[in-house]
Design an enzyme around this catalytic site. Structure first.
Site, PDB file in Angstrom:
ATOM      1  N   SER A   1       0.868  -1.187   0.000  1.00 39.72           N
ATOM      2  CA  SER A   1       0.000   0.000   0.000  1.00 39.72           C
ATOM      3  C   SER A   1       0.899   1.229   0.000  1.00 39.72           C
ATOM      4  O   SER A   1       2.090   1.136   0.353  1.00 39.72           O
ATOM      5  CB  SER A   1      -0.841  -0.008   1.283  1.00 39.72           C
ATOM      6  OG  SER A   1      -1.501   1.215   1.464  1.00 39.72           O
TER       7      SER A   1
ATOM      8  N   TYR B   1      -1.501  -0.676  10.629  1.00 34.96           N
ATOM      9  CA  TYR B   1      -1.604  -0.964   9.184  1.00 34.96           C
ATOM     10  C   TYR B   1      -0.278  -0.587   8.516  1.00 34.96           C
ATOM     11  O   TYR B   1       0.272  -1.364   7.728  1.00 34.96           O
ATOM     12  CB  TYR B   1      -2.784  -0.186   8.583  1.00 34.96           C
ATOM     13  CG  TYR B   1      -3.078  -0.524   7.135  1.00 34.96           C
ATOM     14  CD1 TYR B   1      -3.466  -1.801   6.761  1.00 34.96           C
ATOM     15  CD2 TYR B   1      -2.973   0.452   6.131  1.00 34.96           C
ATOM     16  CE1 TYR B   1      -3.744  -2.117   5.429  1.00 34.96           C
ATOM     17  CE2 TYR B   1      -3.262   0.152   4.802  1.00 34.96           C
ATOM     18  CZ  TYR B   1      -3.642  -1.132   4.460  1.00 34.96           C
ATOM     19  OH  TYR B   1      -3.911  -1.446   3.147  1.00 34.96           O
TER      20      TYR B   1
HETATM   21  P1  NDP Z   1     -11.410  -5.984  -0.034  1.00 28.57           P
HETATM   22  O1  NDP Z   1     -11.906  -5.829   1.375  1.00 28.57           O
HETATM   23  O2  NDP Z   1     -12.367  -5.768  -1.136  1.00 28.57           O
HETATM   24  O3  NDP Z   1     -10.727  -7.404  -0.219  1.00 28.57           O
HETATM   25  C1  NDP Z   1      -9.991  -8.032   0.798  1.00 28.57           C
HETATM   26  C2  NDP Z   1      -9.878  -9.500   0.470  1.00 28.57           C
HETATM   27  O4  NDP Z   1      -9.095 -10.131   1.485  1.00 28.57           O
HETATM   28  C3  NDP Z   1     -11.228 -10.206   0.426  1.00 28.57           C
HETATM   29  O5  NDP Z   1     -11.272 -11.039  -0.703  1.00 28.57           O
HETATM   30  C4  NDP Z   1     -11.225 -11.043   1.689  1.00 28.57           C
HETATM   31  O6  NDP Z   1     -11.938 -12.265   1.471  1.00 28.57           O
HETATM   32  C5  NDP Z   1      -9.746 -11.336   1.837  1.00 28.57           C
HETATM   33  N1  NDP Z   1      -9.420 -11.736   3.205  1.00 28.57           N
HETATM   34  C6  NDP Z   1      -9.568 -11.031   4.349  1.00 28.57           C
HETATM   35  N2  NDP Z   1      -9.230 -11.785   5.397  1.00 28.57           N
HETATM   36  C7  NDP Z   1      -8.857 -12.999   4.907  1.00 28.57           C
HETATM   37  C8  NDP Z   1      -8.411 -14.202   5.497  1.00 28.57           C
HETATM   38  N3  NDP Z   1      -8.265 -14.338   6.820  1.00 28.57           N
HETATM   39  N4  NDP Z   1      -8.136 -15.248   4.685  1.00 28.57           N
HETATM   40  C9  NDP Z   1      -8.292 -15.140   3.352  1.00 28.57           C
HETATM   41  N5  NDP Z   1      -8.698 -14.028   2.741  1.00 28.57           N
HETATM   42  C10 NDP Z   1      -8.985 -12.971   3.516  1.00 28.57           C
HETATM   43  O7  NDP Z   1     -10.187  -4.962  -0.125  1.00 28.57           O
HETATM   44  P2  NDP Z   1      -9.116  -4.642  -1.292  1.00 28.57           P
HETATM   45  O8  NDP Z   1      -9.393  -5.378  -2.517  1.00 28.57           O
HETATM   46  O9  NDP Z   1      -8.997  -3.182  -1.323  1.00 28.57           O
HETATM   47  O10 NDP Z   1      -7.797  -5.192  -0.577  1.00 28.57           O
HETATM   48  C11 NDP Z   1      -6.886  -6.057  -1.192  1.00 28.57           C
HETATM   49  C12 NDP Z   1      -5.465  -5.689  -0.755  1.00 28.57           C
HETATM   50  O11 NDP Z   1      -5.160  -4.390  -1.255  1.00 28.57           O
HETATM   51  C13 NDP Z   1      -5.250  -5.637   0.755  1.00 28.57           C
HETATM   52  O12 NDP Z   1      -4.014  -6.234   1.072  1.00 28.57           O
HETATM   53  C14 NDP Z   1      -5.196  -4.141   1.044  1.00 28.57           C
HETATM   54  O13 NDP Z   1      -4.434  -3.844   2.180  1.00 28.57           O
HETATM   55  C15 NDP Z   1      -4.559  -3.628  -0.233  1.00 28.57           C
HETATM   56  N6  NDP Z   1      -4.753  -2.207  -0.489  1.00 28.57           N
HETATM   57  C16 NDP Z   1      -6.012  -1.705  -0.729  1.00 28.57           C
HETATM   58  C17 NDP Z   1      -6.187  -0.347  -0.908  1.00 28.57           C
HETATM   59  C18 NDP Z   1      -7.537   0.281  -1.076  1.00 28.57           C
HETATM   60  O14 NDP Z   1      -7.632   1.517  -1.016  1.00 28.57           O
HETATM   61  N7  NDP Z   1      -8.603  -0.482  -1.315  1.00 28.57           N
HETATM   62  C19 NDP Z   1      -5.044   0.578  -0.915  1.00 28.57           C
HETATM   63  C20 NDP Z   1      -3.795  -0.069  -0.666  1.00 28.57           C
HETATM   64  C21 NDP Z   1      -3.661  -1.401  -0.483  1.00 28.57           C
HETATM   65  P3  NDP Z   1     -12.869 -13.026   2.536  1.00 28.57           P
HETATM   66  O15 NDP Z   1     -13.428 -12.000   3.453  1.00 28.57           O
HETATM   67  O16 NDP Z   1     -13.882 -13.684   1.662  1.00 28.57           O
HETATM   68  O17 NDP Z   1     -11.956 -14.012   3.197  1.00 28.57           O
END
Ligand code: NDP
Length: 253
Positions: A149, A162
């Site tokens: 990020s 974070y």
């Molecule tokens: P979302 O919340 O849309 O997606 C997060 C994903 O992580 C979901 O598919 C969720 O699936 C999965 N997840 C969470 N906990 C678990 C777990 N214990 N085991 C397996 N899967 C898990 O957010 P984003 O798409 O935005 O996030 C994706 C990545 O991008 C993250 O690492 C985030 O930190 C990073 N990021 C996002 C930014 C933003 O502004 N959106 C900016 C910078 C970085 P489920 O709940 O079904 O398990």
């Protein structure tokens, strides 16, 4: 010039929403068979169906990456069912913001266990397979793309843990890159800015309001914008390694 991913296999963690789902679609469109890992299997099943309709190959892996055995099983099932592992997109994550003083410790534990330990478990299980794939046709290179990020580059008041988890992902990625890049396993770091996904929705209501106010009027990135960056990285020719990609919405300061 881009190399397509036909004949290769990618595992995407956190594929049930946001960046992970978009990345799985993008890699499939480039020809990769994709393994979709997350906890919400209904979402993964819908995504796998979309991929199949478009002519791609996808499997659903119910996985909680914070459980080492489940993370390992996701990797092993990918190799057993799809035959190899060329690309790991280590994307699963949570962002729980707010002041550190009096923060619920459970939020810190969740971020460390998902953003850091989950990513490490997947990396550890995947590395032997990536090293093996790096010697094989059709591409003779393999990729691990770790999703960090802007918070992995710049620390801010209200984002302490974070920031800590994402800085750790950056440090791990660079050290690992130096270790395996000579064997054609590319380790890349993608550092998105504000992207319109479900990520902020897991915060307490007062924190959600603060996040909304901070990005008021900013045209956010879409999950597809970041998926496009991931697809760019993994379709470079074997001699080109994009080590790091920091991508902000144009209006984000
Ligand atoms: P979302 O919340 O849309 O997606 C997060 C994903 O992580 C979901 O598919 C969720 O699936 C999965 N997840 C969470 N906990 C678990 C777990 N214990 N085991 C397996 N899967 C898990 O957010 P984003 O798409 O935005 O996030 C994706 C990545 O991008 C993250 O690492 C985030 O930190 C990073 N990021 C996002 C930014 C933003 O502004 N959106 C900016 C910078 C970085 P489920 O709940 O079904 O398990």
């Amino acid at each position: 010039m881009a190399d397509r991913l036909d004949g290769t296999v990618a595992l995407v963690t956190g594929a049930s929403s946001g960046i992970g789902a978009a990345a799985a679609l993008a890699l499939s469109a480039e020809g990769a068979a994709v393994a979709l890992a997350a906890r919400r299997t209904d979402r993964l099943t819908d995504l796998a169906a979309r991929i199949a309709v478009a002519g791609g190959d996808a499997i659903v892996l119910e996985t909680d990456v914070t459980d080492e055995a489940q993370a390992r099983q996701a990797v092993e099932r990918t190799v057993d069912e799809l035959g190899r592992l060329d690309t790991l997109v280590n994307n699963a994550g949570v962002m729980l913001l707010g002041p550190a003083v009096d923060a619920p410790l459970s939020e810190w534990e969740r971020m460390v266990s998902i953003n850091l330990m989950g990513l490490l478990y997947c990396a550890h299980a995947a590395l032997p397979h990536l090293l093996e794939a790096a010697g094989k046709q059709p591409r003779r290179v393999a990729d691990m793309v770790n999703i960090s990020s802007v918070a992995g580059r710049v620390a801010r008041n209200g984002s302490a843990v974070y920031n800590a988890t994402k800085h750790a992902v950056g440090a791990f990625s660079e050290a690992l890159r130096q270790e395996v890049t000579g064997r054609f396993v590319r380790i890349s770091l993608v550092e998105p800015g504000a992207t319109a996904t479900e990520l902020a929705s897991h915060n307490r209501p007062e924190v959600r309001t603060t996040i909304q106010q901070r990005f008021e009027g900013v045209e956010r990135l879409s999950a597809e914008d970041i998926a496009d960056n991931i697809a760019y990285i993994v379709t470079r020719p074997r001699h080109v390694a994009v080590n790091e990609m920091l991508v902000r919405p144009t209006q984000q300061t």
